[in-house]
Each structure stands twice: as structure tokens, then as C-alpha cells.
Design a protein around this motif. Structure first.
Motif, PDB file in Angstrom:
ATOM      1  N   GLY A  45      69.274 -65.287  -8.053  1.00 31.83           N
ATOM      2  CA  GLY A  45      70.364 -66.081  -8.729  1.00 31.83           C
ATOM      3  C   GLY A  45      71.585 -65.582  -8.577  1.00 31.83           C
ATOM      4  O   GLY A  45      71.615 -65.192  -7.055  1.00 31.83           O
ATOM      5  N   THR A  46      72.406 -65.684  -9.631  1.00 28.98           N
ATOM      6  CA  THR A  46      74.159 -65.494  -8.828  1.00 28.98           C
ATOM      7  C   THR A  46      74.725 -65.137  -9.823  1.00 28.98           C
ATOM      8  O   THR A  46      74.564 -66.008 -11.258  1.00 28.98           O
ATOM      9  N   SER A  47      76.053 -64.757  -9.709  1.00 23.77           N
ATOM     10  CA  SER A  47      76.980 -64.662 -10.941  1.00 23.77           C
ATOM     11  C   SER A  47      78.514 -64.921  -9.865  1.00 23.77           C
ATOM     12  O   SER A  47      78.793 -63.824  -8.978  1.00 23.77           O
ATOM     13  N   VAL A  48      79.891 -65.506 -10.446  1.00 20.69           N
ATOM     14  CA  VAL A  48      80.568 -65.801  -9.234  1.00 20.69           C
ATOM     15  C   VAL A  48      81.709 -65.877 -10.400  1.00 20.69           C
ATOM     16  O   VAL A  48      81.908 -65.823 -11.723  1.00 20.69           O
ATOM     17  N   ALA A  49      82.822 -65.596  -9.593  1.00 19.53           N
ATOM     18  CA  ALA A  49      84.364 -65.469 -10.218  1.00 19.53           C
ATOM     19  C   ALA A  49      84.851 -66.887  -9.413  1.00 19.53           C
ATOM     20  O   ALA A  49      84.907 -66.641  -8.012  1.00 19.53           O
ATOM     21  N   GLN A 101      84.603 -65.486  -5.800  1.00 22.17           N
ATOM     22  CA  GLN A 101      83.749 -64.569  -5.031  1.00 22.17           C
ATOM     23  C   GLN A 101      82.466 -64.393  -5.559  1.00 22.17           C
ATOM     24  O   GLN A 101      81.643 -65.264  -6.789  1.00 22.17           O
ATOM     25  N   VAL A 102      81.551 -64.567  -5.074  1.00 22.71           N
ATOM     26  CA  VAL A 102      80.110 -64.871  -5.446  1.00 22.71           C
ATOM     27  C   VAL A 102      79.233 -63.919  -5.322  1.00 22.71           C
ATOM     28  O   VAL A 102      79.252 -62.685  -4.253  1.00 22.71           O
ATOM     29  N   ILE A 103      78.039 -63.065  -5.674  1.00 22.61           N
ATOM     30  CA  ILE A 103      77.411 -61.882  -6.143  1.00 22.61           C
ATOM     31  C   ILE A 103      76.490 -62.987  -5.857  1.00 22.61           C
ATOM     32  O   ILE A 103      75.770 -63.346  -7.457  1.00 22.61           O
ATOM     33  N   TYR A 114      74.133 -59.137  -2.140  1.00 22.30           N
ATOM     34  CA  TYR A 114      74.849 -59.651  -1.213  1.00 22.30           C
ATOM     35  C   TYR A 114      75.853 -59.705  -2.132  1.00 22.30           C
ATOM     36  O   TYR A 114      75.999 -61.109  -3.212  1.00 22.30           O
ATOM     37  N   THR A 115      77.373 -59.748  -1.835  1.00 26.03           N
ATOM     38  CA  THR A 115      78.536 -60.088  -2.189  1.00 26.03           C
ATOM     39  C   THR A 115      79.859 -60.887  -1.131  1.00 26.03           C
ATOM     40  O   THR A 115      79.168 -61.025   0.366  1.00 26.03           O
ATOM     41  N   LEU A 116      79.519 -62.774  -1.299  1.00 27.19           N
ATOM     42  CA  LEU A 116      80.745 -63.486  -1.001  1.00 27.19           C
ATOM     43  C   LEU A 116      81.934 -63.254  -1.217  1.00 27.19           C
ATOM     44  O   LEU A 116      82.878 -63.541  -2.106  1.00 27.19           O
ATOM     45  N   ASP A 117      82.824 -63.321   0.021  1.00 30.41           N
ATOM     46  CA  ASP A 117      84.284 -63.772  -0.706  1.00 30.41           C
ATOM     47  C   ASP A 117      84.504 -64.887  -0.322  1.00 30.41           C
ATOM     48  O   ASP A 117      83.691 -65.720   0.598  1.00 30.41           O
ATOM     49  N   PRO A 118      85.776 -65.407  -0.584  1.00 32.03           N
ATOM     50  CA  PRO A 118      85.405 -66.928  -0.214  1.00 32.03           C
ATOM     51  C   PRO A 118      85.811 -67.458   1.440  1.00 32.03           C
ATOM     52  O   PRO A 118      85.166 -68.768   1.518  1.00 32.03           O
ATOM     53  N   LEU A 119      85.846 -67.188   1.980  1.00 35.68           N
ATOM     54  CA  LEU A 119      85.526 -67.321   3.309  1.00 35.68           C
ATOM     55  C   LEU A 119      84.390 -66.852   4.399  1.00 35.68           C
ATOM     56  O   LEU A 119      83.436 -67.450   5.681  1.00 35.68           O
ATOM     57  N   GLY A 120      83.593 -66.158   2.908  1.00 37.09           N
ATOM     58  CA  GLY A 120      81.489 -66.507   3.546  1.00 37.09           C
ATOM     59  C   GLY A 120      81.717 -65.259   4.275  1.00 37.09           C
ATOM     60  O   GLY A 120      80.387 -65.186   5.119  1.00 37.09           O
ATOM     61  N   SER A 121      82.036 -64.067   3.983  1.00 36.68           N
ATOM     62  CA  SER A 121      81.637 -62.617   4.464  1.00 36.68           C
ATOM     63  C   SER A 121      80.826 -62.629   3.503  1.00 36.68           C
ATOM     64  O   SER A 121      80.504 -62.611   2.806  1.00 36.68           O
ATOM     65  N   ASP A 125      74.486 -54.668  -0.852  1.00 31.57           N
ATOM     66  CA  ASP A 125      75.254 -54.032  -1.643  1.00 31.57           C
ATOM     67  C   ASP A 125      73.311 -53.538  -2.429  1.00 31.57           C
ATOM     68  O   ASP A 125      72.840 -54.619  -2.707  1.00 31.57           O
ATOM     69  N   GLU A 126      73.879 -52.574  -3.485  1.00 31.51           N
ATOM     70  CA  GLU A 126      73.042 -51.666  -4.765  1.00 31.51           C
ATOM     71  C   GLU A 126      73.665 -52.228  -5.844  1.00 31.51           C
ATOM     72  O   GLU A 126      72.961 -52.884  -6.825  1.00 31.51           O
ATOM     73  N   TYR A 127      74.908 -51.963  -5.898  1.00 35.29           N
ATOM     74  CA  TYR A 127      75.833 -53.007  -6.989  1.00 35.29           C
ATOM     75  C   TYR A 127      77.021 -53.301  -6.299  1.00 35.29           C
ATOM     76  O   TYR A 127      77.616 -53.277  -5.999  1.00 35.29           O
ATOM     77  N   ALA A 128      77.815 -54.159  -7.173  1.00 35.78           N
ATOM     78  CA  ALA A 128      78.444 -54.617  -7.002  1.00 35.78           C
ATOM     79  C   ALA A 128      79.692 -56.200  -7.973  1.00 35.78           C
ATOM     80  O   ALA A 128      78.709 -55.744  -8.927  1.00 35.78           O
ATOM     81  N   ALA A 129      81.016 -55.573  -8.144  1.00 34.91           N
ATOM     82  CA  ALA A 129      81.663 -56.747  -9.270  1.00 34.91           C
ATOM     83  C   ALA A 129      82.611 -57.361  -8.135  1.00 34.91           C
ATOM     84  O   ALA A 129      82.718 -57.527  -7.275  1.00 34.91           O
ATOM     85  N   VAL A 130      82.732 -58.645  -8.404  1.00 37.22           N
ATOM     86  CA  VAL A 130      83.977 -59.477  -8.183  1.00 37.22           C
ATOM     87  C   VAL A 130      84.723 -59.745  -9.165  1.00 37.22           C
ATOM     88  O   VAL A 130      84.241 -60.058 -10.844  1.00 37.22           O
ATOM     89  N   GLY A 131      85.969 -60.499  -9.014  1.00 32.37           N
ATOM     90  CA  GLY A 131      86.858 -61.422  -9.964  1.00 32.37           C
ATOM     91  C   GLY A 131      88.588 -60.081 -10.075  1.00 32.37           C
ATOM     92  O   GLY A 131      88.365 -59.356  -9.648  1.00 32.37           O
TER      93      GLY A 131
END
Length: 193
Positions: A45-49, A101-103, A114-121, A125-131
Motif C-alpha cells: 500500500g501507499t500513503s501520499v501527500a 511525496q510518497v510512503i 520506503y519514502t520517495l520524494d518528487p524526483l524518485g529518491s 525506513d521503519e517509520y516515516a512522515a511526508v507533507g
């Protein structure tokens, strides 16, 4: 850029994603019911901002690519492969990026996100937050995350971290969508604020 808060947490046996439901652009509240957590496969699954149209097109294209890949492999597509597919798609658009931004994470093998920025990096991680509310959410996650948490504890922590962000980030609010993925499957629910 529109704001949002989305979090992802690994726990013993799965991953949990949570995001608030508000879409605001500048000082205009566009929507109070926007979905920002999505299942990509049965086990990922995914969560996005970010921009809603960019989120939606990314999710639709990755769902289609994941179905094709599953037919080729004849087994579940692991979350690191889906994260790499997203990364490739976002990097290909680097000169006109998808402003999101994507988790992404799942339970094919060990639960990972995994966390991704708008350029695809791609950052594991074990936990993350975006937005725009990520700083407030990470303030809660950094102090309360523990390895091998139970599903209930991880879900409660995800909700608590997004609630903390909605208290201070005017771009976040109006309820919380939660997606929990385990080996048994995915379940979604909405938490009122």
C-alpha cells in the motif's frame, strides 16, 4: 503547493499508513474528503501527500504496472520492486515532476516501508512522515516508535501522529484514513477528528 500529512509505520507482522483528508490550496479549502491512502496490491500500500492529480495518476499507473509484473512473476510483487517502479516513473518525469511525496510499503517478506520524494529518491525506513505536517508527525513518531510494535499500538501511534499534525498544520485535517496491511490482507477505516 497543497499541503497534507501522511505517515507510514512498520510493526510486527505488517505496515500501517495514515493520512488526513483535507485538500487546501493557499487559503482555500478545496475538499474535506480526499483519499490519500491506497492499496496497490493485496500486500502493498501507499500513503501520499502533494497535488491530488499527481497522486492519483501515480497510483493508477503503479497499480497497473504491479498487476502486469505479478502476471510475469506468477507471485506477489515485493514492496521494494513497487518502490523502484515508482522511483523510475518519478525520475523519468524529473523535468516536469509529479509533485507528490510518497510512503510505500508492504508485507511481501519482512514488513518494510520506503519514502520517495518528487524526483524518485528511495529511502528505506521503519517509520516515516511526508507533507506539510511531517515535522509535527515525526515529533510524535520519533519519541514513541518501538521496534516490533503490535498492530494496535502501531495503528494508535499513526493516528496520534497525524492528529498532532492537524493541530498545527492548517493544510491538514477533516478526519484520518487508515490502511493496515498484514499477511492476511488489507483493511481500511476512517477515524473522525
Amino acid at each position: 503547493m497543497p499541503g497534507a500529512t501522511a505517515v507510514g509505520i512498520t510493526f510486527d507482522g505488517g505496515v500501517v499508513f495514515a493520512s488526513e483528508k483535507r485538500i487546501a490550496y493557499g487559503n482555500f479549502l478545496v475538499s474535506k474528503t480526499t483519499k490519500k491512502t491506497f492499496t496497490l496490491t493485496d500486500k502493498v500500500g501507499t500513503s501520499v501527500a502533494g497535488l491530488v492529480a499527481d497522486m492519483q495518476i501515480l497510483v493508477l499507473q503503479i497499480k497497473a504496472l504491479a498487476k502486469i509484473r505479478k502476471m510475469e512473476l506468477k507471485r506477489d510483487v515485493p514492496q521494494n520492486s513497487i518502490a523502484k517502479m515508482m522511483s523510475n516513473m518519478m525520475y523519468e518525469r524529473r523535468f516536469f515532476p509529479l509533485l507528490t511525496q510518497v510512503i510505500v510499503g508492504g508485507v511481501v517478506g519482512k514488513p518494510t516501508i520506503y519514502t520517495l520524494d518528487p524526483l524518485g529518491s528511495v529511502l528505506p525506513d521503519e517509520y516515516a512522515a511526508v507533507g506539510t505536517g511531517a515535522e509535527m508527525a515525526l515529533g510524535v513518531l520519533d519519541h514513541q516508535f518501538k521496534e516490533n510494535m503490535s498492530e494496535k499500538d502501531a495503528t494508535d501511534l499513526a493516528i496520534k501522529s497525524v492528529k498532532a499534525a492537524t493541530m498545527r498544520d492548517s493544510f491538514s485535517g477533516d478526519g484520518i484514513d487508515v490502511l493496515v496491511i498484514t499477511k492476511q490482507g488489507a483493511k481500511e477505516f476512517t477515524e473522525k477528528l
